[in-house]
Write a protein that holds these residues in place. Structure first.
Motif, PDB file in Angstrom:
ATOM      1  N   LEU A  39      41.239  36.390  34.579  1.00  0.00           N
ATOM      2  CA  LEU A  39      41.447  37.337  35.668  1.00  0.00           C
ATOM      3  C   LEU A  39      40.949  36.728  36.967  1.00  0.00           C
ATOM      4  N   ASP A  40      41.811  36.657  37.962  1.00  0.00           N
ATOM      5  CA  ASP A  40      41.407  36.193  39.291  1.00  0.00           C
ATOM      6  C   ASP A  40      40.883  37.406  40.055  1.00  0.00           C
ATOM      7  N   PRO A  41      39.578  37.468  40.293  1.00  0.00           N
ATOM      8  CA  PRO A  41      39.010  38.653  40.942  1.00  0.00           C
ATOM      9  C   PRO A  41      39.312  38.751  42.425  1.00  0.00           C
ATOM     10  N   SER A  49      41.542  41.956  56.152  1.00  0.00           N
ATOM     11  CA  SER A  49      40.664  42.937  55.510  1.00  0.00           C
ATOM     12  C   SER A  49      41.349  44.283  55.282  1.00  0.00           C
ATOM     13  N   GLU A  50      42.540  44.484  55.817  1.00  0.00           N
ATOM     14  CA  GLU A  50      43.268  45.729  55.604  1.00  0.00           C
ATOM     15  C   GLU A  50      43.536  45.970  54.121  1.00  0.00           C
ATOM     16  N   PHE A  51      43.502  44.922  53.328  1.00  0.00           N
ATOM     17  CA  PHE A  51      43.824  45.027  51.917  1.00  0.00           C
ATOM     18  C   PHE A  51      42.607  45.159  51.017  1.00  0.00           C
ATOM     19  N   ALA A  52      41.437  45.408  51.585  1.00  0.00           N
ATOM     20  CA  ALA A  52      40.215  45.484  50.780  1.00  0.00           C
ATOM     21  C   ALA A  52      40.330  46.556  49.703  1.00  0.00           C
ATOM     22  N   TYR A  53      40.870  47.720  50.031  1.00  0.00           N
ATOM     23  CA  TYR A  53      41.009  48.787  49.042  1.00  0.00           C
ATOM     24  C   TYR A  53      42.041  48.409  47.989  1.00  0.00           C
ATOM     25  N   GLY A  54      43.134  47.800  48.410  1.00  0.00           N
ATOM     26  CA  GLY A  54      44.170  47.369  47.481  1.00  0.00           C
ATOM     27  C   GLY A  54      43.675  46.310  46.518  1.00  0.00           C
ATOM     28  N   SER A  56      40.691  46.091  45.147  1.00  0.00           N
ATOM     29  CA  SER A  56      39.969  46.761  44.068  1.00  0.00           C
ATOM     30  C   SER A  56      40.950  47.345  43.052  1.00  0.00           C
ATOM     31  N   ASP A  57      42.003  47.962  43.547  1.00  0.00           N
ATOM     32  CA  ASP A  57      43.018  48.521  42.656  1.00  0.00           C
ATOM     33  C   ASP A  57      43.719  47.433  41.854  1.00  0.00           C
ATOM     34  N   ALA A  58      44.023  46.314  42.510  1.00  0.00           N
ATOM     35  CA  ALA A  58      44.710  45.216  41.833  1.00  0.00           C
ATOM     36  C   ALA A  58      43.832  44.621  40.737  1.00  0.00           C
ATOM     37  N   VAL A  59      42.549  44.464  41.004  1.00  0.00           N
ATOM     38  CA  VAL A  59      41.634  43.924  40.002  1.00  0.00           C
ATOM     39  C   VAL A  59      41.529  44.881  38.821  1.00  0.00           C
ATOM     40  N   HIS A  60      41.457  46.173  39.112  1.00  0.00           N
ATOM     41  CA  HIS A  60      41.383  47.174  38.042  1.00  0.00           C
ATOM     42  C   HIS A  60      42.635  47.116  37.162  1.00  0.00           C
ATOM     43  N   GLU A  61      43.804  47.042  37.784  1.00  0.00           N
ATOM     44  CA  GLU A  61      45.060  46.974  37.029  1.00  0.00           C
ATOM     45  C   GLU A  61      45.159  45.678  36.224  1.00  0.00           C
TER      46      GLU A  61
END
Length: 88
Positions: A39-41, A49-54, A56-61
């Motif tokens: 997994l690439d974290p 930085s606009e994608f900081a929330y995305g 976290s979601d991508a890592v979770h998925e």
């Protein structure tokens, strides 16, 4: 010859062929088998930085997909009589 076999898994259709080969080798050489999903974290490195929330979601998925692939691998290897350890 082989004492420990590391098998990368990804959940793809071709994974079964790889697991069959690893199982066959493990039986022949009485080897331990470890299935691993890498997994690439930080999939968004270099992106604003606009994608900081995305991220976290991508890592979770990705982690969920990895756990599913490892579960599949464990079931397939167990069905062939091979014990396996697994890690994300």
């Amino acid at each position: 010859m082989f004492t420990h076999i590391l098998v990368p898994v990804d959940g793809s259709a071709g994974m079964r062929d790889v697991l069959d080969k690893a199982s066959s080798l493990a039986k022949t050489y009485q080897s331990a088998v470890t299935a691993v999903y890498v997994l690439d974290p930080q999939p968004y490195v270099g992106v604003s930085s606009e994608f900081a929330y995305g991220q976290s979601d991508a890592v979770h998925e990705a982690r969920a997909a990895g756990e599913q692939a490892l579960q599949q691998a464990s079931v397939l290897l167990a069905a062939s009589g091979q014990s396996v350890s697994a890690m994300v």
